[in-house]
Every structure is written in C-alpha cells, then in structure tokens.
Design a protein around this motif. Structure first.
Motif, short mmCIF file in Angstrom:
data_model
loop_
_atom_site.label_atom_id
_atom_site.label_comp_id
_atom_site.label_asym_id
_atom_site.label_seq_id
_atom_site.Cartn_x
_atom_site.Cartn_y
_atom_site.Cartn_z
N LEU A 1 -9.12 -3.41 10.70
CA LEU A 1 -9.02 -3.30 9.25
C LEU A 1 -7.55 -3.15 8.87
O LEU A 1 -6.88 -2.23 9.34
CB LEU A 1 -9.81 -2.09 8.75
CG LEU A 1 -9.68 -1.76 7.26
CD1 LEU A 1 -10.26 -2.88 6.41
CD2 LEU A 1 -10.35 -0.43 6.93
N THR A 2 -7.07 -4.06 8.05
CA THR A 2 -5.69 -4.00 7.57
C THR A 2 -5.72 -3.83 6.07
O THR A 2 -6.25 -4.69 5.36
CB THR A 2 -4.91 -5.27 7.94
OG1 THR A 2 -4.97 -5.46 9.36
CG2 THR A 2 -3.46 -5.16 7.51
N VAL A 3 -5.15 -2.73 5.61
CA VAL A 3 -5.11 -2.45 4.17
C VAL A 3 -3.72 -2.75 3.67
O VAL A 3 -2.74 -2.15 4.13
CB VAL A 3 -5.49 -0.99 3.88
CG1 VAL A 3 -5.47 -0.74 2.37
CG2 VAL A 3 -6.85 -0.67 4.46
N ASN A 4 -3.65 -3.68 2.74
CA ASN A 4 -2.36 -4.12 2.18
C ASN A 4 -2.11 -3.52 0.81
O ASN A 4 -3.05 -3.31 0.05
CB ASN A 4 -2.33 -5.64 2.09
CG ASN A 4 -2.48 -6.30 3.44
OD1 ASN A 4 -1.67 -6.07 4.33
ND2 ASN A 4 -3.50 -7.11 3.61
N PRO A 5 -0.84 -3.25 0.49
CA PRO A 5 -0.52 -2.66 -0.83
C PRO A 5 -0.70 -3.68 -1.94
O PRO A 5 -0.75 -4.88 -1.71
CB PRO A 5 0.94 -2.26 -0.68
CG PRO A 5 1.48 -3.10 0.42
CD PRO A 5 0.34 -3.38 1.35
N VAL B 1 -7.84 -6.26 3.49
CA VAL B 1 -8.21 -5.89 2.12
C VAL B 1 -7.01 -5.29 1.44
O VAL B 1 -6.05 -4.86 2.08
CB VAL B 1 -9.38 -4.87 2.10
CG1 VAL B 1 -10.63 -5.47 2.65
CG2 VAL B 1 -9.00 -3.60 2.84
N PHE B 2 -7.09 -5.25 0.10
CA PHE B 2 -6.05 -4.59 -0.66
C PHE B 2 -6.40 -3.12 -0.87
O PHE B 2 -7.58 -2.75 -0.91
CB PHE B 2 -5.84 -5.28 -2.01
CG PHE B 2 -5.17 -6.63 -1.89
CD1 PHE B 2 -5.88 -7.79 -2.10
CD2 PHE B 2 -3.84 -6.72 -1.54
CE1 PHE B 2 -5.27 -9.03 -1.97
CE2 PHE B 2 -3.21 -7.95 -1.41
CZ PHE B 2 -3.94 -9.11 -1.63
N GLU B 3 -5.38 -2.34 -1.04
CA GLU B 3 -5.55 -0.91 -1.29
C GLU B 3 -6.44 -0.69 -2.51
O GLU B 3 -6.37 -1.42 -3.48
CB GLU B 3 -4.19 -0.26 -1.51
CG GLU B 3 -4.19 1.25 -1.45
CD GLU B 3 -2.78 1.83 -1.51
OE1 GLU B 3 -1.85 1.11 -1.93
OE2 GLU B 3 -2.62 3.00 -1.14
N GLU B 4 -7.32 0.31 -2.39
CA GLU B 4 -8.27 0.73 -3.42
C GLU B 4 -9.47 -0.22 -3.55
O GLU B 4 -10.35 0.04 -4.37
CB GLU B 4 -7.59 0.94 -4.78
CG GLU B 4 -6.53 2.04 -4.75
CD GLU B 4 -5.90 2.27 -6.12
OE1 GLU B 4 -6.36 1.66 -7.10
OE2 GLU B 4 -4.96 3.08 -6.19
N HIS C 1 -7.49 3.19 1.63
CA HIS C 1 -6.08 3.53 1.53
C HIS C 1 -5.32 2.84 2.65
O HIS C 1 -5.91 2.45 3.66
CB HIS C 1 -5.89 5.05 1.65
CG HIS C 1 -6.65 5.83 0.63
ND1 HIS C 1 -6.31 5.85 -0.71
CD2 HIS C 1 -7.75 6.59 0.76
CE1 HIS C 1 -7.18 6.61 -1.35
NE2 HIS C 1 -8.07 7.08 -0.49
N ILE C 2 -4.02 2.72 2.47
CA ILE C 2 -3.20 2.10 3.50
C ILE C 2 -3.36 2.83 4.83
O ILE C 2 -3.36 2.21 5.90
CB ILE C 2 -1.73 2.04 3.06
CG1 ILE C 2 -1.57 1.02 1.93
CG2 ILE C 2 -0.82 1.68 4.24
CD1 ILE C 2 -0.17 0.78 1.46
N SER C 3 -3.55 4.12 4.76
CA SER C 3 -3.71 4.93 5.98
C SER C 3 -5.01 4.63 6.73
O SER C 3 -5.19 5.09 7.87
CB SER C 3 -3.65 6.42 5.65
OG SER C 3 -4.70 6.76 4.75
N ASP C 4 -5.91 3.87 6.15
CA ASP C 4 -7.15 3.49 6.83
C ASP C 4 -6.94 2.30 7.76
O ASP C 4 -7.86 1.92 8.50
CB ASP C 4 -8.24 3.13 5.81
CG ASP C 4 -8.72 4.32 5.02
OD1 ASP C 4 -9.01 4.15 3.81
OD2 ASP C 4 -8.81 5.43 5.60
#
Lengths: 114, 117
Positions: B113-117, B13-16, B82-85
């Motif tokens: 879960l990968t959070v991308n900027p 997913v993307f950040e936010e 958040h990216i930290s997730d």
C-alpha cells in the motif's frame, strides 16, 4: 527486551559457505516458526516447532537447510553450502502454547550470498 | 492444505482516500484469519485477527476487516488513509485443529500500500 530477538541482523557470506541464524523467542512461548521472505515476495514457511512434538519440516526447501530448537528456548537455522538464491530475509516468530493467539515476529536476519 | 490469495500486489492511493485490500483463502476446515503489517525495514506486526464471533473485526490504526465465510474472504479496509499507512500488508490463515494445538500460519504474497500526498 521482551520481544523475539534474531541475530545477526545482517549477514553477508560467500557462496558455498555455511551460515547459522539464531532466534530467541519470547520467554514461555512454546511455538516457534521460521519463514523466508525473498525480495518482493510473501512469507514462505520453512519449519515449525511446538513444545516437545516433532517439528514440521515440510517447508524446508532442500537438505541444505536444517533447524534445531533446544527445549522451548533458542532456535538455530543452518544453511549449508549457501547459494545465491538463499539470499533473503529470514524471519522467526513465536507464540504461546495451547489456545490460539497471534504470532510475534522478530526483526529478521537479512542474508546476502555473494 | 490451506492457501491465501492477495489479489493486488500493489495499491496506490491518495491521502485521506478509502482503501480496501483483498484477501481470499482456501481451506478444507475452519480457520483463524489475520492481517499483519510490515513497515519498511521492520518485522511484522499484527493489525487484527478473526478467531470467532462477530465477523467485523477492528484493529489498530483505524483498520477493520470483515470475515465472509461464503465468499472465503477477509478483506481489509480503512475509510481514510494517512501517508504513515504506507507499508506491506499480509493476510494469513491458520487451520483450526482439535485440542487447541497451534499450527503453522500460511501467508499471502502481500500487498504494498502506497499512500501519496
């Protein structure tokens, strides 16, 4: 510290050797679990100790695996004649006695069999 | 016997953005339910738990989960990640036994879960 402590953190061993992994649970926790986590896999239950009751060994994958616990303290997981498929992170967790709460995990021992 | 199915092995997913990580369980008796998080090269940390009472439970870091008995589900949600997730998330179940004695936790295979900027 006050958490679950596992040692060693990393272990590289030759195929066919025996290894012993150690877990120091949180003081006063009567329940103790061992899990195996292979690369990219979930947590595989190995064995469960609860106080002085007979342990639940239903998850041990073969007779090469054994575990002991001294009273309500330290536990050791022994793998005899290690095989390459034994390579994994071995996680230990402890929990207080009766009355359900979450389990607290150690950092794990990464075992590599070469 | 009890089992846990995490339907998605990876969720990018993307950040936010909002996120939902799915978990279904199977058990012949009532259960307690848990979500754990594992950050890279670390042990497992409890995110939240359902024992009884309100079916919507809130955990750390803004995560929440809803227990649905009829659907035998316990999906994890966060409205804005958040990216930290970025981490591995594990759903776990434990059957409720008489006498209050503890029993083994059964885990799902995990969702990365990968959070991308």
């Amino acid at each position: 510290g006050a958490g679950v402590s596992q040692s060693p953190s990393n272990k590289v061993t030759e195929k066919g050797k025996d290894v012993e992994l150690r877990c120091d649970p949180i003081s006063g926790h009567t329940a103790l679990y061992w899990y195996r986590q292979r690369l990219g896999q979930g947590l595989e239950f190995l064995i469960y100790f609860q106080g002085n009751s007979a342990p639940d060994k239903s998850g041990l994958p073969s007779d090469r695996f054994s575990a002991e616990r001294t009273g309500e303290s330290v536990s050791t997981l022994t793998i005899q004649r290690t095989q390459q498929e034994d390579s994994a992170v071995y996680l230990c967790a402890s929990r207080p006695g009766r009355g359900f709460t979450e389990a607290f995990f150690g950092q794990g021992t990464r075992l590599t069999v070469v | 016997a009890q089992s846990v199915t995490q339907l998605d092995s990876q969720v990018p997913v993307f950040e936010e953005a909002p996120v939902e990580l799915r978990c279904n369980y199977s058990s012949s008796v009532s259960v307690y339910l848990f979500w754990y998080v594992q950050y890279p090269n670390q042990g497992l940390q409890l995110l939240l738990k359902y024992l009884s009472g309100s079916t919507l439970v809130k955990g750390i870091n803004g995560f929440e989960a809803e227990f649905n008995k009829s659907q035998t589900s316990f999906h994890l949600r966060k409205p804005s990640v958040h990216i930290s997730d970025t981490a591995e998330y594990f759903c776990a179940v434990s059957a409720i036994r008489g006498g209050g004695s503890n029993y083994k936790l059964t885990f799902g295979k995990g969702t990365l879960l990968t959070v991308n900027p």
